[in-house]
Design a protein around this motif. Structure first.
Motif, PDB file in Angstrom:
ATOM      1  N   THR A   1       0.878  -1.168   0.000  1.00 47.13           N
ATOM      2  CA  THR A   1       0.000   0.000   0.000  1.00 47.13           C
ATOM      3  C   THR A   1       0.915   1.218   0.000  1.00 47.13           C
ATOM      4  O   THR A   1       1.801   1.330   0.855  1.00 47.13           O
ATOM      5  CB  THR A   1      -0.900   0.018   1.246  1.00 47.13           C
ATOM      6  N   THR A   2       0.746   2.105  -0.955  1.00 46.57           N
ATOM      7  CA  THR A   2       1.698   3.198  -1.122  1.00 46.57           C
ATOM      8  C   THR A   2       1.032   4.392  -1.780  1.00 46.57           C
ATOM      9  O   THR A   2      -0.122   4.300  -2.232  1.00 46.57           O
ATOM     10  CB  THR A   2       2.911   2.721  -1.948  1.00 46.57           C
ATOM     11  N   VAL A   3       1.748   5.492  -1.847  1.00 46.63           N
ATOM     12  CA  VAL A   3       1.237   6.708  -2.485  1.00 46.63           C
ATOM     13  C   VAL A   3       1.856   6.817  -3.874  1.00 46.63           C
ATOM     14  O   VAL A   3       3.090   6.823  -4.012  1.00 46.63           O
ATOM     15  CB  VAL A   3       1.576   7.959  -1.650  1.00 46.63           C
ATOM     16  N   ARG A   4       1.012   6.871  -4.870  1.00 47.74           N
ATOM     17  CA  ARG A   4       1.498   6.959  -6.248  1.00 47.74           C
ATOM     18  C   ARG A   4       1.812   8.401  -6.597  1.00 47.74           C
ATOM     19  O   ARG A   4       0.962   9.284  -6.488  1.00 47.74           O
ATOM     20  CB  ARG A   4       0.451   6.399  -7.211  1.00 47.74           C
ATOM     21  N   LEU A   5       3.072   8.635  -7.042  1.00 51.73           N
ATOM     22  CA  LEU A   5       3.500   9.962  -7.471  1.00 51.73           C
ATOM     23  C   LEU A   5       3.632   9.967  -8.994  1.00 51.73           C
ATOM     24  O   LEU A   5       4.331   9.114  -9.548  1.00 51.73           O
ATOM     25  CB  LEU A   5       4.846  10.328  -6.841  1.00 51.73           C
ATOM     26  N   PRO A   6       3.008  10.895  -9.691  1.00 52.60           N
ATOM     27  CA  PRO A   6       3.099  10.940 -11.156  1.00 52.60           C
ATOM     28  C   PRO A   6       4.445  11.512 -11.602  1.00 52.60           C
ATOM     29  O   PRO A   6       4.540  12.659 -12.063  1.00 52.60           O
ATOM     30  CB  PRO A   6       1.923  11.843 -11.542  1.00 52.60           C
ATOM     31  N   ALA A   7       5.502  10.716 -11.483  1.00 49.40           N
ATOM     32  CA  ALA A   7       6.861  11.213 -11.714  1.00 49.40           C
ATOM     33  C   ALA A   7       7.062  11.722 -13.145  1.00 49.40           C
ATOM     34  O   ALA A   7       7.702  12.753 -13.362  1.00 49.40           O
ATOM     35  CB  ALA A   7       7.869  10.113 -11.402  1.00 49.40           C
ATOM     36  N   GLU A   8       6.543  10.995 -14.130  1.00 52.58           N
ATOM     37  CA  GLU A   8       6.720  11.442 -15.514  1.00 52.58           C
ATOM     38  C   GLU A   8       6.025  12.781 -15.742  1.00 52.58           C
ATOM     39  O   GLU A   8       6.537  13.641 -16.464  1.00 52.58           O
ATOM     40  CB  GLU A   8       6.190  10.395 -16.489  1.00 52.58           C
ATOM     41  N   ARG A   9       4.886  12.943 -15.113  1.00 55.01           N
ATOM     42  CA  ARG A   9       4.172  14.223 -15.239  1.00 55.01           C
ATOM     43  C   ARG A   9       4.979  15.352 -14.608  1.00 55.01           C
ATOM     44  O   ARG A   9       4.977  16.483 -15.109  1.00 55.01           O
ATOM     45  CB  ARG A   9       2.801  14.103 -14.563  1.00 55.01           C
ATOM     46  N   VAL A  10       5.685  15.058 -13.525  1.00 57.00           N
ATOM     47  CA  VAL A  10       6.559  16.065 -12.915  1.00 57.00           C
ATOM     48  C   VAL A  10       7.620  16.516 -13.921  1.00 57.00           C
ATOM     49  O   VAL A  10       7.888  17.709 -14.084  1.00 57.00           O
ATOM     50  CB  VAL A  10       7.230  15.506 -11.648  1.00 57.00           C
ATOM     51  N   GLY A  11       8.247  15.541 -14.599  1.00 52.63           N
ATOM     52  CA  GLY A  11       9.252  15.878 -15.597  1.00 52.63           C
ATOM     53  C   GLY A  11       8.683  16.676 -16.748  1.00 52.63           C
ATOM     54  O   GLY A  11       9.302  17.631 -17.241  1.00 52.63           O
ATOM     55  N   GLU A  12       7.495  16.288 -17.200  1.00 54.49           N
ATOM     56  CA  GLU A  12       6.840  17.019 -18.292  1.00 54.49           C
ATOM     57  C   GLU A  12       6.574  18.463 -17.903  1.00 54.49           C
ATOM     58  O   GLU A  12       6.873  19.400 -18.662  1.00 54.49           O
ATOM     59  CB  GLU A  12       5.533  16.323 -18.664  1.00 54.49           C
ATOM     60  N   ARG A  13       6.007  18.651 -16.712  1.00 49.60           N
ATOM     61  CA  ARG A  13       5.698  20.009 -16.260  1.00 49.60           C
ATOM     62  C   ARG A  13       6.966  20.829 -16.061  1.00 49.60           C
ATOM     63  O   ARG A  13       7.004  22.035 -16.332  1.00 49.60           O
ATOM     64  CB  ARG A  13       4.902  19.955 -14.951  1.00 49.60           C
ATOM     65  N   GLY A  14       8.037  20.162 -15.582  1.00 48.83           N
ATOM     66  CA  GLY A  14       9.293  20.870 -15.373  1.00 48.83           C
ATOM     67  C   GLY A  14       9.879  21.375 -16.674  1.00 48.83           C
ATOM     68  O   GLY A  14      10.315  22.527 -16.773  1.00 48.83           O
ATOM     69  N   MET A  15       9.904  20.531 -17.705  1.00 55.10           N
ATOM     70  CA  MET A  15      10.441  20.949 -18.996  1.00 55.10           C
ATOM     71  C   MET A  15       9.551  22.006 -19.625  1.00 55.10           C
ATOM     72  O   MET A  15      10.044  22.972 -20.226  1.00 55.10           O
ATOM     73  CB  MET A  15      10.570  19.738 -19.920  1.00 55.10           C
ATOM     74  N   SER A  16       8.246  21.859 -19.497  1.00 51.41           N
ATOM     75  CA  SER A  16       7.322  22.858 -20.039  1.00 51.41           C
ATOM     76  C   SER A  16       7.528  24.211 -19.363  1.00 51.41           C
ATOM     77  O   SER A  16       7.465  25.262 -20.008  1.00 51.41           O
ATOM     78  CB  SER A  16       5.867  22.397 -19.859  1.00 51.41           C
ATOM     79  N   ALA A  17       7.787  24.188 -18.058  1.00 56.32           N
ATOM     80  CA  ALA A  17       8.039  25.435 -17.329  1.00 56.32           C
ATOM     81  C   ALA A  17       9.308  26.108 -17.831  1.00 56.32           C
ATOM     82  O   ALA A  17       9.352  27.331 -18.009  1.00 56.32           O
ATOM     83  CB  ALA A  17       8.138  25.161 -15.833  1.00 56.32           C
ATOM     84  N   LEU A  18      10.357  25.315 -18.081  1.00 58.80           N
ATOM     85  CA  LEU A  18      11.602  25.894 -18.584  1.00 58.80           C
ATOM     86  C   LEU A  18      11.402  26.493 -19.972  1.00 58.80           C
ATOM     87  O   LEU A  18      11.881  27.601 -20.265  1.00 58.80           O
ATOM     88  CB  LEU A  18      12.692  24.830 -18.623  1.00 58.80           C
ATOM     89  N   LEU A  19      10.687  25.793 -20.831  1.00 60.40           N
ATOM     90  CA  LEU A  19      10.415  26.315 -22.172  1.00 60.40           C
ATOM     91  C   LEU A  19       9.622  27.614 -22.099  1.00 60.40           C
ATOM     92  O   LEU A  19       9.865  28.544 -22.879  1.00 60.40           O
ATOM     93  CB  LEU A  19       9.654  25.269 -22.991  1.00 60.40           C
ATOM     94  N   ALA A  20       8.675  27.688 -21.167  1.00 59.73           N
ATOM     95  CA  ALA A  20       7.900  28.919 -21.002  1.00 59.73           C
ATOM     96  C   ALA A  20       8.803  30.075 -20.583  1.00 59.73           C
ATOM     97  O   ALA A  20       8.706  31.188 -21.111  1.00 59.73           O
ATOM     98  CB  ALA A  20       6.785  28.705 -19.975  1.00 59.73           C
ATOM     99  N   LEU A  21       9.695  29.805 -19.645  1.00 59.70           N
ATOM    100  CA  LEU A  21      10.615  30.855 -19.187  1.00 59.70           C
ATOM    101  C   LEU A  21      11.503  31.350 -20.327  1.00 59.70           C
ATOM    102  O   LEU A  21      11.771  32.547 -20.445  1.00 59.70           O
ATOM    103  CB  LEU A  21      11.487  30.323 -18.049  1.00 59.70           C
ATOM    104  N   LEU A  22      11.951  30.435 -21.179  1.00 60.20           N
ATOM    105  CA  LEU A  22      12.843  30.805 -22.276  1.00 60.20           C
ATOM    106  C   LEU A  22      12.140  31.645 -23.333  1.00 60.20           C
ATOM    107  O   LEU A  22      12.788  32.373 -24.087  1.00 60.20           O
ATOM    108  CB  LEU A  22      13.435  29.549 -22.922  1.00 60.20           C
ATOM    109  N   THR A  23      10.820  31.539 -23.393  1.00 60.53           N
ATOM    110  CA  THR A  23      10.062  32.321 -24.372  1.00 60.53           C
ATOM    111  C   THR A  23       9.313  33.492 -23.742  1.00 60.53           C
ATOM    112  O   THR A  23       8.481  34.114 -24.383  1.00 60.53           O
ATOM    113  CB  THR A  23       9.065  31.421 -25.119  1.00 60.53           C
TER     114      THR A  23
END
Length: 400
Positions: free
Chosen positions: A349-371
């Protein structure tokens, strides 16, 4: 210099886009002295895409690298039009028919943009650095997968860099990272640990890190506190009141949040007792720490709440080594929902963390900052996954 395919070396010149290469000149027939016919037929483009170089022209000779000038000549358009189309900036400026013709010619000629020259011209490498505390944790591999997926969609690359000192100060992986990167993404660390890498001129996106840290331009966080509340609510509903918190011995924001949320949730239950036991983030160390907690003085705890799945796997081993059963005698919970969670028996029994979604949001945030755009805000939800490692406490009154 060796001769080209028609008895003369290929003619080379530099283009406005920084590429090098050129087309081989048509050669004269040995018998007539007349110029040989072009190897490709020029294509007719719309009027808005025509330019001084439009018209029939030979394709590049064998061995010469085709350039955007070659594409323009064969397609019958200006070099500026080729740049617009292949840079995906043609909409509203070039017709779809012309754009399709340019792409077809580029594909037939085997043209590839000279990215190095373009990046030098733009002052960009289209590369992000993802810094993580370690490569041994599956969570960070999944974060990388998500970040790389978004990066690839935008023509970026991601370099994965495990900090040699874990969550401590990260050393510059290159002679100067600032000369080789467009931005930095860091997971589960403090912004101050990235000082040597980024200085003050590279945008920094922090993942699963303290949102009050002023050193980052953007944050992407999971609702870690809610995950721990879901764990405690689940165990309390099963009648558990004596807990051990098997806490990570690594000092970081994400583990601090878990401890604070657990203390707050159990502090509201008058008869709940929790003992915090630090443990290293490995199965062997977690087993030893859990064994000591289970055989300590006083009534035995009925539930072990672990900061991650690796600690939970060690806790399960400790329970079995003491001749006890999971979950009949002791319930065990994890955090992260790694592959390990379903590899142990019973499953965690554990807590599921959407790790891939974290990476997606992180890269999207960086791209937003660059533009110059504002990054998406708001935390990512987490989910309790109930499996076989938790059950009703043997000390709990029978449900009515």
């Amino acid at each position: 210099m060796s001769d080209g395919p028609h008895g003369r070396g290929p003619r080379r010149g530099s283009s406005p886009t920084g590429e090098t290469g050129g087309t081989a000149a048509p050669t004269a027939s040995a018998s007539t002295g007349a110029a040989a016919p072009p190897q490709a037929t020029a294509r007719t483009a719309n009027a808005e895409a025509s330019g001084p170089n439009a018209g029939p022209e030979a394709e590049p000779g064998a061995g010469a690298r085709p350039t955007s000038r070659d594409v323009a000549r064969v397609a019958g358009v200006s070099q500026a039009t080729v740049s617009l189309v292949l840079g995906d900036k043609w909409r509203g400026r070039v017709s779809e028919r012309t754009a399709a013709a340019v792409r077809d010619v580029a594909r037939e000629l085997g043209y590839r943009p000279n990215l190095a020259a373009r990046n030098l011209r733009l002052g960009r490498t289209r590369t992000a650095l993802l810094v993580v505390p370690a490569l041994t944790n599956e969570f960070f591999a999944r974060v990388y997968t998500g970040a790389a997926r978004v990066a690839a969609e935008h023509g970026f690359g991601v370099v994965l860099y495990p900090s040699p000192d874990g969550v401590g100060p990260a050393r510059d992986p290159f002679a100067s990272a600032r000369a080789a990167l467009d931005g930095v993404i860091a997971s589960s660390m403090a912004a101050e640990a990235l000082t040597e890498i980024r200085g003050t001129d590279l945008p920094l996106v922090m993942l699963d890190s303290d949102p009050s840290d002023p050193g980052a331009a953007a944050h992407v966080n999971l609702d870690i506190a809610d995950g721990m509340r879901q764990v405690t609510d689940h165990l309390l509903s099963l009648g558990h009141r004596r807990f051990v918190h098997l806490a990570s011995a690594v000092s970081s924001w994400t583990f601090d949040v878990r401890a604070a949320a657990l203390a707050q949730a159990l502090g509201a239950v008058p008869d709940a007792v929790v003992t915090t036991v630090p443990a290293p983030l490995d199965v062997g160390g977690a087993r030893q720490a859990a064994e000591a907690a289970l055989i300590g003085p006083g009534p035995r705890p009925t539930a072990l709440i672990c900061d991650d799945d690796v600690l939970a796997a060690g806790a399960c081993k400790a329970v079995r080594r003491l001749g006890l059963r999971v979950p009949e005698d002791v319930s065990v919970t994890g955090f992260d929902d790694l592959a390990l969670a379903t590899a142990v028996e019973p499953e965690l029994t554990t807590v599921r963390l959407p790790a891939e979604r974290v990476g997606e949001r992180g890269m999207s945030a960086l791209l937003a900052l660059l533009t110059g755009q504002p990054p998406e805000e708001g935390g990512l939800p987490v989910e309790l996954v109930t499996r076989g490692s938790t059950a009703r406490s043997a000390d709990a009154p029978s449900p009515v």
